[in-house]
Design a protein around this motif. Structure first.
Motif, mmCIF file in Angstrom:
data_model
loop_
_atom_site.group_PDB
_atom_site.id
_atom_site.type_symbol
_atom_site.label_atom_id
_atom_site.label_comp_id
_atom_site.label_asym_id
_atom_site.label_seq_id
_atom_site.Cartn_x
_atom_site.Cartn_y
_atom_site.Cartn_z
ATOM 1 N N ARG A 132 -1.878 1.031 75.544
ATOM 2 C CA ARG A 132 -0.740 0.310 74.709
ATOM 3 C C ARG A 132 0.367 0.312 75.702
ATOM 4 O O ARG A 132 0.688 1.294 76.595
ATOM 5 C CB ARG A 132 -0.379 1.100 73.424
ATOM 6 N N GLU A 141 4.111 -2.430 76.656
ATOM 7 C CA GLU A 141 5.117 -3.440 76.561
ATOM 8 C C GLU A 141 4.499 -4.713 76.799
ATOM 9 O O GLU A 141 3.815 -5.004 77.919
ATOM 10 C CB GLU A 141 6.228 -3.372 77.248
ATOM 11 N N GLU A 142 4.487 -5.952 75.866
ATOM 12 C CA GLU A 142 4.166 -6.879 76.315
ATOM 13 C C GLU A 142 4.951 -7.484 77.570
ATOM 14 O O GLU A 142 6.003 -7.535 77.628
ATOM 15 C CB GLU A 142 4.193 -8.018 75.138
ATOM 16 N N GLY A 174 -2.489 -10.827 77.415
ATOM 17 C CA GLY A 174 -1.278 -10.968 76.555
ATOM 18 C C GLY A 174 -1.648 -11.404 75.233
ATOM 19 O O GLY A 174 -2.813 -12.138 75.034
ATOM 20 N N THR A 175 -0.880 -11.550 74.597
ATOM 21 C CA THR A 175 -1.054 -12.253 72.972
ATOM 22 C C THR A 175 -0.712 -13.709 73.223
ATOM 23 O O THR A 175 -0.831 -14.323 72.054
ATOM 24 C CB THR A 175 -0.206 -11.505 71.961
ATOM 25 N N GLU A 176 -0.498 -14.375 74.373
ATOM 26 C CA GLU A 176 -0.230 -15.709 74.506
ATOM 27 C C GLU A 176 -1.473 -16.719 73.832
ATOM 28 O O GLU A 176 -1.252 -17.635 73.175
ATOM 29 C CB GLU A 176 0.091 -16.374 75.696
ATOM 30 N N PRO A 221 1.809 -16.803 71.046
ATOM 31 C CA PRO A 221 2.493 -15.852 71.279
ATOM 32 C C PRO A 221 3.308 -15.093 70.131
ATOM 33 O O PRO A 221 3.549 -15.684 69.228
ATOM 34 C CB PRO A 221 3.077 -15.682 72.606
ATOM 35 N N THR A 225 6.366 -9.180 69.032
ATOM 36 C CA THR A 225 5.598 -7.967 69.456
ATOM 37 C C THR A 225 6.365 -7.278 70.685
ATOM 38 O O THR A 225 7.028 -7.827 71.419
ATOM 39 C CB THR A 225 4.293 -8.618 70.120
ATOM 40 N N GLU A 250 4.782 -3.988 71.657
ATOM 41 C CA GLU A 250 3.793 -3.097 72.480
ATOM 42 C C GLU A 250 2.482 -3.974 72.020
ATOM 43 O O GLU A 250 2.224 -4.553 70.841
ATOM 44 C CB GLU A 250 3.606 -1.922 71.905
ATOM 45 N N VAL A 251 1.493 -4.081 72.949
ATOM 46 C CA VAL A 251 0.208 -4.602 72.788
ATOM 47 C C VAL A 251 -0.878 -3.673 73.512
ATOM 48 O O VAL A 251 -0.643 -2.863 74.245
ATOM 49 C CB VAL A 251 0.084 -5.686 73.432
ATOM 50 N N GLY A 294 -3.418 -3.165 75.828
ATOM 51 C CA GLY A 294 -3.789 -3.640 77.131
ATOM 52 C C GLY A 294 -5.285 -3.544 77.651
ATOM 53 O O GLY A 294 -5.660 -3.939 78.689
#
Length: 120
Positions: free
Chosen positions: A5, A7-8, A42-44, A62, A66, A68-69, A71
């Motif tokens: 995990r 940071e985004e 990423g969450t995009e 996105p 958020t 943390e993601v 990875g």
């Protein structure tokens, strides 16, 4: 199962980390420990389905909230918990050495094989 995990939006890891990870995964594969794994974007483009109070809704990324993601992930198999913990620490140390400017949380979780809790 191991998770990474972070940071985004921290960018692409340095080439040195990719090279170190290739060597590490090769060693783990040769030992029969590394079964499968990979990195995640990423969450995009992420899609979440949220089940709440009997209703399901879809939420597309996105996600501005958020921080943390996940990875990356890996499915691993060990004979002992001690071996798993030692290798997860080594994995985290590779990130600390080759990408020190990014905070990475390396998490180790046991995969459930059924309804019983581990050790039952």
């Amino acid at each position: 199962m191991g998770f990474v995990r972070m940071e985004e939006g921290v960018g692409t890891p340095p080439q040195e980390l990719f090279e170190a990870m290739d060597a590490y995964i090769g060693e783990q594969s040769a030992k029969g420990v590394f079964i499968d794994g990979g990195g995640l974007y990423g969450t995009e483009d992420a899609v979440n389905f949220v089940a709440r109070k009997g209703e399901v809704s879809r939420v597309d990324g996105p996600y501005a909230e958020t921080k943390e993601v996940v990875g990356g992930w890996a499915i691993l198999q060990y004979d002992t918990l001690e071996e798993a913990v030692a290798d997860q620490q080594e994995f985290a140390e590779l990130h600390a050495k080759y990408w020190p400017e990014v905070t990475v949380i390396s998490t180790l979780r046991q995969i459930s094989m059924g309804p019983d809790a581990p050790g039952d």
